[in-house]
Enzyme design. Structure first.
Site, PDB file in Angstrom:
ATOM      1  NE  ARG A 198      15.125 -31.546   5.946  1.00  6.85           N
ATOM      2  CZ  ARG A 198      15.059 -32.087   7.154  1.00  6.85           C
ATOM      3  NH1 ARG A 198      15.808 -33.143   7.455  1.00  6.85           N
ATOM      4  NH2 ARG A 198      14.272 -31.587   8.077  1.00  6.85           N
ATOM      5  CG  ASN A 224       9.908 -29.318   3.087  1.00  4.05           C
ATOM      6  OD1 ASN A 224       9.289 -28.458   3.691  1.00  4.05           O
ATOM      7  ND2 ASN A 224      10.677 -30.212   3.696  1.00  4.05           N
ATOM      8  CD  GLU A 225      12.882 -28.555   6.157  1.00  5.62           C
ATOM      9  OE1 GLU A 225      13.737 -29.462   6.093  1.00  5.62           O
ATOM     10  OE2 GLU A 225      12.129 -28.411   7.127  1.00  5.62           O
ATOM     11  CG  ASN A 226      13.649 -26.879  -2.239  1.00  8.51           C
ATOM     12  OD1 ASN A 226      12.510 -26.450  -2.075  1.00  8.51           O
ATOM     13  ND2 ASN A 226      13.900 -28.091  -2.692  1.00  8.51           N
TER      14      ASN A 226
END
Length: 833
Positions: free
Chosen positions: A366, A402-404
């Site tokens: 994130r 992850n969830e970039n």
């Protein structure tokens, strides 16, 4: 030679202004003393405060100190401190001399203290002991990973094992084992090859010939091959042996066979041995097809793990880790994603031993993409993770992020920059390890860059309904070369059960099958209708969702696999409004590893070990109309199960995995008010298995909760269990009450709270009309126990205090009080002498 440094540590949480403050009182006896606390490593200074419902957790500096006895057996040897993980930035001192620093909370690092030891041993007041100080810091910095927007805590402290290591003047820094197998079929291979590479640790640049003995052993310790090598010292990594192995025993999830490479180095200063385990295996993600291990299709049945545990946070002991990994295997999992960072070497060793395939990733999670230092940390952590876990046969995927696509940490968000950097990490991964693949989850604009992609599919929780699961996966599968479904599940409060779970089917029937999670969907207010916001957060719903997913996965022949999120409830700073504040509650087990009902649903589909489980062991009261037909559910992997109610058979049922729910193992029967005993029996693989439970059926109707009653039970270990129950104005128990309650304590004793469990949290929602907590009396009696009940609007409705009448007698105290929103509040408490 390696020694764990676990004992005789002292800790101070806070800034000291400098390392001199650590030792000043040793020299200036009359000076102000810092209040040091005795601790055992591993340790985090956030073990409890991450679950404090009233405050955010501490992020800042914490200090550790010790005085070590150093006895290096090598005449010119090097003495090292080997950290298996410390968070998030670490400075290491010998006395007041800084000898090393590390940025990153999850990869291993080593600090050479050899020369500094000689200088410190001259300080008379330490009598030859070596004073060691360690400063850890988990303060937030935007230009570091992971982001504080991540759904997990960034722990501070020396929260993995710290080792004292002695090596000769020239030693082995690392040994990498690369394997290749040919002609694989039917889980067998005709031939295998082992390449052994080594890197030296030679900090002062000694030039001499060294000799190496490389021994390849089987699992039973027998020698398979052996080689000798004499060579001048070298730089970087060098190949030291190649072995050909006919008919190698393949590593698999059902037969995790491990070989061992032993490398002994001899130099003028002495000798040392490095041992590495490895396995032969092949794997393939078929393009737009299933996953294959050793040439045969394997459905990857997975879960996720965070390094987090009740009372200790990330500072889990080896025994705790072993217990958790064994439970994951007993559940029937053959795959795990380690979210969202490099985890303890103990975890990877256990995955190798137990037969659990691994996706491990760096904590680029994130927030966006920072500047040069931010990017270098990503590169450094990817390089360290691959190098340190290279030999584990369990690892098949290196996760790059992850969830970039989640923007928040910077005032800019450049998708093309993220794509460019993702490609850089992808290329680096293949350069460092050509034999494994790369993966990410939830970043649609990068899915064409990496090898394996998982979109966000949360059918039945953050979006849509769970019956949309298969169609959502099919659509996603058709849009990538290799689809792997990471993260699915639902938050569920332990011991909360309902007779008719909320599914959202009617409310979300016009959602057009949209099931992806979007930023903010985890919030409990606002946004579009979704089960995560509008549902009951019960174990009942969670089990039904799991049941649907697992029966669907069995028939999805093209599916590589899927992994439920997450095996265990874990602490998180972004969920203060959860039924247990600051807890992500999607676990199959509680934060202390207590299994929930969902654990047995997974077992019924995945485990080979015979099992049978009646749903509702933590549901002491069921309810409904008098004479109503009620559903009784059983989960089992047996072909047939027979159910008995109060000793009378309700008949036998045949298991059919596609007969939802419970694979057909469900019975309907008429219930009237009273007590019931259930027993289920089955024969599985020639073994008789059974399960039983008791419950009360309540047919009397109730109104809004109006009254709470408090009871206690003194346990054999001296603790007192305090439980509160909700009743309406007529004194009828309210089994579906879900208001928040808060426990308090005055006087002697302490609440065993901030654990993040259903019985270890001082603020918690009622589950099944009940809530409870343990009290440590500390040898005395509490002066008062308070329970505050909150109305649905969120404000306090009542407070109850139970006062101590006499410290030397057993007593019952009953207090009634009028309060706003409730006409009467009654507290009953029994305290044993």
């Amino acid at each position: 030679m390696k020694q764990r440094l676990t004992e005789h540590w002292e800790h101070y949480r806070g800034s000291l202004g400098g390392v001199w403050e650590v030792w000043r009182s040793d020299k200036l006896q009359n000076h102000y003393n810092v209040p040091w606390e005795s601790v055992t490593l591993p340790h985090t200074y956030n073990g409890y405060d991450v679950m404090d419902p009233d405050h955010t957790y501490y992020q800042g500096q914490g200090w550790y100190r010790n005085k070590l006895d150093i006895h290096n057996p090598y005449p010119k040897g090097r003495t090292l401190l080997h950290f298996e993980g410390a968070g998030q930035r670490t400075d290491v001192y010998i006395y007041t001399e800084k000898v090393g620093s590390h940025l990153g909370g999850y990869d291993e690092f080593t600090v050479d203290i050899s020369e500094a030891i000689e200088r410190a041993q001259g300080i008379d007041r330490y009598a030859g002991q070596v004073p060691v100080a360690i400063a850890c810091d988990n303060s937030r910095e935007l230009e570091t990973i992971p982001s504080d927007a991540s759904d997990f805590n960034l722990y501070g402290g020396v929260y993995r094992y710290l080792n004292l290591v002695y090596v000769p003047q020239i030693s082995l820094a690392q040994v990498h084992v690369e394997t290749h197998v040919d002609n694989v079929s039917a889980q067998k291979a005709r031939s295998g090859q082992v390449k052994v590479r080594a890197k030296l640790y030679n900090p002062v640049g000694i030039t001499e010939n060294i000799s190496l003995t490389i021994v390849l052993k089987g699992k039973d310790g027998s020698v398979v091959e052996q080689a000798e090598l004499s060579s001048p010292t070298w730089q970087d990594e060098q190949e030291i042996a190649v072995f050909e192995v006919p008919n190698p025993h393949l590593w698999s999830v059902s037969d995790p066979y491990l070989y061992e490479i032993s490398v002994t180095l001899r130099c003028e200063d002495g000798e040392m041995t490095s041992q590495e385990r490895f396995g032969f295996r092949t794997f393939e993600f078929v393009k737009q097809g299933p996953f294959k291990l050793n040439g045969e299709r394997l459905l990857l049945r997975g879960t996720h793990r965070h390094e987090d545990h009740a009372a200790v946070g990330a500072a889990m002991t080896e025994n705790m880790i072993r217990e958790e990994m064994q439970l994951i295997k007993e559940m029937g999992a053959n795959f795990i994603r380690l979210g969202h960072y490099q985890q303890s070497r103990i975890v990877l060793d256990l995955c190798d031993e137990l037969g659990i395939l691994v996706w491990e990733e760096i904590p680029w999670c994130r927030g966006g993409l920072g500047g040069p230092a931010y990017r270098q940390q990503c590169i450094d952590m990817l390089t360290a993770m691959i190098s340190q876990h290279y030999n584990h046969p369990s690892v098949i995927l290196w996760g790059l992020g992850n969830e970039n696509d989640w923007e928040c940490d910077f005032d800019y968000f450049d998708q093309q920059e993220i794509r460019t950097f993702m490609k850089r990490l992808h290329d680096l991964s293949h350069e460092l390890d050509p034999n494994r693949l790369t993966a990410i989850r939830r970043c649609e604009f990068c899915k064409d860059i990496i090898d394996i992609y998982s979109p966000s599919i949360w059918a039945g929780w953050y979006r849509g309904v769970y019956t949309d699961y298969e169609s959502s996966c099919q659509t996603a599968f058709e849009n990538v070369d290799s689809f792997f479904h990471m993260e699915w599940g639902a938050d569920n409060l332990p011991t909360r059960h309902v007779e008719k779970p909320y599914t959202g089917f009617s409310l979300m029937q016009n959602a057009d099958g949209v099931t992806d999670e979007r930023d903010g969907d985890y919030l409990l207010t606002g946004g579009e209708p979704r089960v995560s916001r509008d549902g009951d957060w019960s174990e009942t719903y969670f089990c039904e969702m799991i049941d649907w997913y697992l029966k669907s996965q069995e028939k999805m022949e093209w599916l590589t696999g899927a992994a439920q999120w997450s095996f265990k409830d874990f602490a998180t700073p972004v969920r203060p409004d959860s039924p247990i504040p600051y807890l992500n509650m999607k676990g199959i087990v509680e934060r202390d590893l207590t299994p929930k009902e969902a654990f047995y649903v997974f077992q019924s589909y995945w485990s080979d070990k015979p099992m049978v489980r009646i749903y509702g062991h933590t549901m002491p009261v069921r309810w409904g109309m008098e004479g109503e037909r009620k559903l009784i559910k059983v989960y089992s992997n047996a072909e047939q199960v027979e159910l008995f109610l109060n000793g009378q058979s309700l008949g036998a049922k045949q298991r059919d995995s596609q007969d939802f729910p419970c694979a057909g193992l469900r019975w309907e029967t008429v219930l009237t008010a009273g007590e019931y005993h259930l027993r289920a029996e089955a024969v599985c693989n020639g073994e008789i298995v059974s399960d039983e439970l008791r419950f009360t059926y309540q047919s009397e109707a109730w109104g809004e909760p109006n009254e709470i009653k408090l009871t206690t039970e003194t346990l054999t270990d001296g603790r007192v269990y305090v439980e509160v129950r909700a009743y309406d104005a007529n004194g009828v128990f309210c089994p579906n009450a879900s208001e928040f309650v808060r426990f308090g304590l005055a006087g002697d004793g302490k609440l065993l709270d901030n654990l993040g469990t259903i019985r270890g949290s001082r603020q918690v929602q009622l589950a099944g009309g009940r809530a409870g907590i343990y009290v440590d009396t500390c040898g005395g009696l509490p002066a008062g126990i308070t329970v505050t009940d909150f109305v649905s609007a969120g404000g306090p409705a009542s407070s109850i205090a139970v006062s101590k009448r006499a410290a030397q007698q057993r007593y019952i105290s009953v207090i009634s009080a009028a309060c706003e929103g409730m006409s009467t509040v009654t507290a009953i408490i029994e305290v044993m002498k």
